[in-house]
Design a protein around this motif. Structure first.
Motif, short mmCIF file in Angstrom:
data_model
loop_
_atom_site.label_atom_id
_atom_site.label_comp_id
_atom_site.label_asym_id
_atom_site.label_seq_id
_atom_site.Cartn_x
_atom_site.Cartn_y
_atom_site.Cartn_z
N UNK A 28 54.57 47.69 35.09
CA UNK A 28 53.39 47.02 35.64
C UNK A 28 52.80 45.98 34.69
N UNK A 29 52.92 46.21 33.39
CA UNK A 29 52.36 45.25 32.43
C UNK A 29 53.15 43.94 32.47
N UNK A 86 53.48 38.32 34.57
CA UNK A 86 54.17 37.39 35.45
C UNK A 86 53.19 36.75 36.44
N UNK A 87 52.36 37.58 37.07
CA UNK A 87 51.40 37.05 38.04
C UNK A 87 50.30 36.23 37.36
N UNK A 88 49.91 36.62 36.15
CA UNK A 88 48.92 35.82 35.42
C UNK A 88 49.50 34.45 35.08
N UNK A 89 50.78 34.41 34.74
CA UNK A 89 51.44 33.13 34.48
C UNK A 89 51.51 32.26 35.72
N UNK A 113 44.41 38.09 41.10
CA UNK A 113 44.01 39.41 41.61
C UNK A 113 45.15 40.41 41.45
N UNK A 114 46.37 39.99 41.78
CA UNK A 114 47.52 40.86 41.59
C UNK A 114 47.70 41.22 40.11
N UNK A 115 47.50 40.25 39.23
CA UNK A 115 47.64 40.52 37.79
C UNK A 115 46.64 41.57 37.34
N UNK A 163 45.27 47.15 35.74
CA UNK A 163 44.52 48.38 36.01
C UNK A 163 45.45 49.54 36.33
N UNK A 164 46.56 49.25 37.02
CA UNK A 164 47.54 50.29 37.30
C UNK A 164 48.15 50.83 36.01
N UNK A 165 48.41 49.95 35.05
CA UNK A 165 48.94 50.38 33.76
C UNK A 165 47.95 51.31 33.07
N UNK A 166 46.69 50.94 33.12
CA UNK A 166 45.65 51.78 32.50
C UNK A 166 45.60 53.14 33.18
N UNK A 167 45.68 53.15 34.49
CA UNK A 167 45.62 54.41 35.26
C UNK A 167 46.83 55.30 34.93
N UNK A 168 48.01 54.70 34.82
CA UNK A 168 49.22 55.46 34.50
C UNK A 168 49.09 56.08 33.12
#
Length: 74
Positions: free
Chosen positions: A5-6, A11-14, A50-52, A57-62
């Motif tokens: 996810x990171x 990728x999406x931030x880029x 938004x996807x980034x 946040x998904x990485x943090x949750x995992x």
């Protein structure tokens, strides 16, 4: 092949950064801020950012779930 996810977040931030740059260039060359292409590029940039954020946040949750699981084993 699975991507972390990171990595997907970066990728999406880029992509969001590229679309923002293209929108700025479009507004500069057209001389019109509210042209169709400028608005379209900014909408795409917003969606990518938004996807980034969601992937980060998904990485943090995992990581929190892994930490909780390790604490339960002790």
């Amino acid at each position: 092949m699975k991507f972390s996810p990171i990595l997907m977040g970066f990728f999406y931030a880029g992509l969001g950064s590229i679309f923002t740059y293209l929108a700025i260039q479009s507004a500069g060359t057209d001389g019109e801020m509210w042209s169709f292409w400028t608005i379209l590029l900014m909408v795409l940039a917003t969606i990518d950012f938004v996807y980034a954020i969601r992937f980060f946040l998904l990485t943090k949750k995992i990581n929190q779930m892994k930490k909780n699981e390790e604490n339960k084993k002790r």
